[in-house]
Design an enzyme around this catalytic site. Structure first.
Site, PDB file in Angstrom:
ATOM      1  N   LYS A 187       0.821  -1.203   0.000  1.00 43.02           N
ATOM      2  CA  LYS A 187       0.000   0.000   0.000  1.00 43.02           C
ATOM      3  C   LYS A 187       0.864   1.267   0.000  1.00 43.02           C
ATOM      4  CE  LYS A 187      -4.041  -2.034   0.028  1.00 43.02           C
ATOM      5  NZ  LYS A 187      -3.734  -3.454   0.032  1.00 43.02           N
ATOM      6  N   THR A 188       0.215   2.428  -0.013  1.00 37.30           N
ATOM      7  CA  THR A 188       0.948   3.693  -0.133  1.00 37.30           C
ATOM      8  C   THR A 188       1.810   4.001   1.078  1.00 37.30           C
ATOM      9  OG1 THR A 188      -1.016   4.854   0.681  1.00 37.30           O
ATOM     10  CG2 THR A 188      -0.737   4.698  -1.719  1.00 37.30           C
TER      11      THR A 188
END
Length: 385
Positions: A187-188
């Site tokens: 994920k980010t």
């Protein structure tokens, strides 16, 4: 080809500060939920702003489960979910004994189609669960208006969407009941495994905090750090074991401090793909609307009718050149459990079917160098020109 030369689909960026913070945590003796988790929650709530409360959990899946539990979802209820998502979005509905109702995809954004949500509402519907696909916000004004019209609750699956903006507002500050973020490895930002439940509803926050640790009415950290005897506690509900560890939170604190830097790099990488792939037989992703910001968790392209090869052949060609890709997602109506349990057919989801057969996710991660991205672009041009 050596492993070093391979360009993966995704790779976390973990710096020396995160490593040092984890080591410090290990040496402190607080390795489960404790002071680092409290700090991570406070820092995350401050970043989201708008009076939000943030509750750390060990996965976004756990967060979605807790959100539905706090809203009283149970047997006989229906929760509307997109077919174009990971199975976690739907499986948490079954955890509650309720039924997911799958709906089709918007052909432009690949987000859930608002008209499909409207058509799926029945007297049993209790919650709408939109997924901000790839990091692009859904049409939340329309979804929230639909929920108000029918007296429904809204839980945003924001696993892809930090820090996504919708019409100038961060996802997590809209008028939904609960928003759930993911910190999984690709994920980010990451805590390895982990997630965050965000809400401005004090009753929901209280319930989520209690149910994430066995339904105990008193915070274990407060009991264990008390300077006076504080061993008593009460179990007031059959809760779960969904707390986030301080080891993970120590990473999260430093990842959060870098999220704007991470986001800027993802924007830069996405823009280069737009600039250099525009003339290929590819449908490029939808960009955020006015006042919006795409998180670019994923960069999903779709082959058009004029392409020289199909999706599977292109994935194989890129793999042979040392480039990893993925497909997001095999729609849930194709997965055996959901298909067979709810008697789903391909014809019910025409837009998701069209997208699925044409889509692939290109490498996009903050440690990706300009040279790495150049290799991906060159390989696509070689394959498709």
């Amino acid at each position: 080809m050596t492993e070093q030369e391979f360009i993966p689909f995704a790779l976390p960026e973990i710096g020396e500060e995160e490593i040092a913070a984890v080591v410090e945590c290990l040496r402190s003796g607080w390795v489960t939920t404790g002071p680092k988790t409290k700090q991570f929650e406070q820092d995350f709530a401050a970043y989201i702003g708008d009076g939000s409360e943030a509750i750390a959990v060990n996965s976004a899946t756990a967060g979605l489960h807790l959100a539905l539990e706090a809203l009283g979802v149970g047997p006989g209820d229906e929760v509307i979910v997109p077919t174009m998502t990971f199975t976690a979005t739907a499986e948490v509905v079954r955890y509650m004994g309720a039924d997911p109702v799958f709906v089709d995809t918007d052909p432009v954004t690949l987000n859930v189609h608002v008209d499909a949500i409207r058509a799926a509402i029945t007297p049993r519907t209790k919650v709408i669960m939109p997924v901000h696909y790839a990091g692009l916000a859904c049409d939340m004004d329309a979804i929230l208006a639909l929920a108000r019209e029918h007296g429904l609750r809204v839980v945003e699956d924001a696993a892809h969407a930090f820090p996504t903006r919708y019409k100038g507002r961060l996802i997590g500050t809209l008028d939904s009941d609960v928003t759930v973020f993911s910190f999984y490895a690709n994920k980010t930002m990451t805590t390895g495994e982990g997630g965050m439940v965000v809400t401005r509803d004090a009753a929901i926050a209280t319930r989520v905090k209690m149910m994430r640790i066995h339904g105990i009415s008193r915070d274990a950290f407060d009991r264990f750090t008390s300077k006076t005897p504080a061993w008593a506690y009460e179990v007031v509900a059959p809760g779960y074991k969904y707390n986030l560890t301080d080891i993970a939170s120590a990473m999260g604190i430093h990842q959060l401090r870098r999220i704007d830097q991470f986001s800027a790099r993802r924007q830069q990488l996405a823009q280069r793909y737009f600039d250099e792939l525009a003339d290929l037989p590819l449908l490029l992703p939808a960009a955020a609307g006015e006042g919006g910001a795409h998180a670019w968790h994923l960069y999903v392209v779709r082959l058009t009718a004029g392409a020289r090869m199909d999706r599977d052949a292109l994935i194989q060609r890129l793999s042979e050149r040392g480039i990893g890709t993925s497909v997001h997602y095999i729609p849930l109506h194709r997965q055996p459990y959901w298909r067979d349990t709810y008697h789903l057919t391909l014809e019910q989801f025409p837009q998701a079917e069209l997208a699925y057969h044409a889509m692939l996710s290109l490498p996009l991660y903050t440690k990706m160098t300009d040279a790495d991205q150049g290799r991906v672009i060159a390989a696509l041009r070689e394959a498709l020109c």
